[in-house]
Write a protein that holds these residues in place. Structure first.
Motif, PDB file in Angstrom:
ATOM      1  N   GLY A  43      32.495  32.280  48.694  1.00  0.00           N
ATOM      2  CA  GLY A  43      33.562  32.820  47.862  1.00  0.00           C
ATOM      3  C   GLY A  43      34.903  32.957  48.554  1.00  0.00           C
ATOM      4  N   LEU A  44      35.858  33.532  47.818  1.00  0.00           N
ATOM      5  CA  LEU A  44      37.206  33.750  48.340  1.00  0.00           C
ATOM      6  C   LEU A  44      37.169  34.823  49.428  1.00  0.00           C
ATOM      7  N   ASP A  86      33.678  36.344  48.684  1.00  0.00           N
ATOM      8  CA  ASP A  86      32.473  35.989  49.423  1.00  0.00           C
ATOM      9  C   ASP A  86      31.669  37.260  49.720  1.00  0.00           C
ATOM     10  N   VAL A 134      40.466  26.576  45.920  1.00  0.00           N
ATOM     11  CA  VAL A 134      41.366  27.530  46.597  1.00  0.00           C
ATOM     12  C   VAL A 134      41.430  27.212  48.080  1.00  0.00           C
ATOM     13  N   THR A 139      37.869  26.276  41.235  1.00  0.00           N
ATOM     14  CA  THR A 139      36.696  26.723  41.994  1.00  0.00           C
ATOM     15  C   THR A 139      37.140  27.385  43.300  1.00  0.00           C
ATOM     16  N   SER A 140      36.205  28.079  43.938  1.00  0.00           N
ATOM     17  CA  SER A 140      36.569  28.679  45.233  1.00  0.00           C
ATOM     18  C   SER A 140      36.857  27.586  46.263  1.00  0.00           C
ATOM     19  N   GLU A 155      42.781  35.774  50.419  1.00  0.00           N
ATOM     20  CA  GLU A 155      43.122  34.771  49.389  1.00  0.00           C
ATOM     21  C   GLU A 155      43.323  35.419  48.024  1.00  0.00           C
ATOM     22  N   LEU A 156      42.419  36.316  47.664  1.00  0.00           N
ATOM     23  CA  LEU A 156      42.552  36.962  46.348  1.00  0.00           C
ATOM     24  C   LEU A 156      43.863  37.735  46.257  1.00  0.00           C
ATOM     25  N   GLY A 176      37.750  30.958  41.270  1.00  0.00           N
ATOM     26  CA  GLY A 176      36.741  31.371  42.244  1.00  0.00           C
ATOM     27  C   GLY A 176      35.317  31.005  41.863  1.00  0.00           C
ATOM     28  N   VAL A 186      33.915  37.567  42.966  1.00  0.00           N
ATOM     29  CA  VAL A 186      34.758  36.399  43.277  1.00  0.00           C
ATOM     30  C   VAL A 186      34.919  36.276  44.788  1.00  0.00           C
ATOM     31  N   ALA A 220      32.839  34.684  40.552  1.00  0.00           N
ATOM     32  CA  ALA A 220      31.954  33.587  40.959  1.00  0.00           C
ATOM     33  C   ALA A 220      31.343  32.907  39.733  1.00  0.00           C
ATOM     34  N   ARG A 261      31.809  29.319  41.394  1.00  0.00           N
ATOM     35  CA  ARG A 261      30.953  28.617  42.363  1.00  0.00           C
ATOM     36  C   ARG A 261      29.501  28.946  42.060  1.00  0.00           C
TER      37      ARG A 261
END
Ligand code: ALG
Ligand code: ZN
Ligand code: ZN
Length: 322
Positions: A261-262, A247, A216, A212-213, A266-267, A189, A245, A152, A191
């Protein structure tokens, strides 16, 4: 592992219940049980560099506990990582909690020793301070490395309370010290609120690109992975993942959580999209189990480390040098 032996894999969870016995990462053997490893999973229980909630010193062992449920075949990368390469748990580096400078030196020396055996490192933090000595060590072996930094936060701030080694400053130090290849640096990621716009201009001057997230979310994981792969090319790559990174819904157990966040999906998918990159070592930091619920964070972290380990194991099996 000598070239004639096949790797020793995890304890068989169909014979010994997976919750039995002391935890190593993925129930793999300890390094001292196998002699040497292609990938050494090593803990760094150190969190004296944090600027907010403490507790990441317990992250490595929480990830080990959560990793009991990992299974040997990774369908997303069509690979059995622990059969392709010897992966072993190297235990913890004993870093001084009362002296950050000494701790940074200890981590660097221990990483040097492990890398000298030919192993790649999958380091489990600890707070993000530890990325600096790990990068120093990797650069001694490979020269300046490409960096993919999932977080983040930028972690390129200058100092906190006058301190140069903190969890918010490792990548500025790494750029200053010349251990990073400034042609191939990316944050992913990013933010949340900053101290000022200068944080971003300073960061760009150091050579970082930012995904940024929100990028993504808007552009999707495949396009982001393509873009990152192009920027990295064939360079030796180091991946540093701050679990924040994700959420806070996917990783509440961390010290400096930021909304927006991601997802863990996604990660994991972005990482799988990087499987052809020359990954020389990686870290996963900032898991602070005291703020976790139902192991949400440490389960996500264990799967993240599993994907990174799989990338390294596939490359080792493919003959790519450490
Ligand atoms: N979580 C990491 N690594 N860094 C966060 C630093 C944010 C701050 O205290 O301003
Ligand atoms: Zn962070
Ligand atoms: Zn960080």
């Amino acid at each position: 592992m000598s070239s004639t032996d096949s790797p020793r894999g995890p304890v068989d969870s169909s014979r010994i219940p997976r919750y039995a016995g002391p935890a190593t990462f993925a129930r793999l053997p300890r390094l001292d049980e196998v002699g040497s490893a292609d990938v050494a999973v090593v803990g760094v229980p150190f969190d004296s560099g944090v600027s907010y909630r403490p507790g990441a010193r317990f992250g490595g062992n929480a990830i080990r506990e959560a990793s009991r449920l990992l299974r040997p075949y990774n369908p997303a990368q069509d690979a059995s990582p622990f059969a392709l390469a010897q992966v072993a748990d190297a235990g913890d580096i004993a870093a001084n909690p009362f002296d950050i400078h000494e701790a940074v030196e200890t981590v660097e020396a221990a990483a040097d020793d492990l890398l000298a055996t030919g192993a790649r490192l999958m380091t489990l933090g600890g707070d993000h301070t530890i990325a600096l000595p790990l990068l120093r060590s990797v650069a001694k072996k490979h020269g300046p490395v490409a960096l993919l930094h999932f977080d983040a936060h930028l972690d390129t701030w200058d100092t906190y309370f006058g301190a140069e080694y903190t969890h918010g400053t490792p990548f500025r130090r790494a750029v200053e010290e010349g251990v990073l290849d400034t042609e191939a640096l990316s944050h992913v990621g990013t933010r949340g609120p900053l101290y000022g716009k200068k944080d971003l201009t300073d960061d760009a001057k150091m050579g970082f690109g930012i995904v940024t997230s929100a990028d993504v979310m808007r552009r999707g994981v495949d396009e982001i992975a393509d873009q990152l792969r192009q920027r990295i090319g064939d360079r030796p790559l180091y991946i540093s993942i701050d679990i924040d990174v994700l959420d806070p819904a996917h990783a509440p157990g961390t010290g400096t959580p930021e909304a927006g966040g991601l997802t863990s999906r996604e990660l994991l998918e972005i990482l799988r999209g990087l499987s052809s990159c020359h990954l020389v070592s990686a870290d996963l930091v900032e898991v602070a189990p005291a703020y976790d619920h139902a192991e949400i964070t440490s389960v996500a972290a264990s799967h993240t480390a599993y994907e990174l380990t799989t990338i390294m194991a596939r490359q080792i099996a493919g003959g790519r040098s450490a």
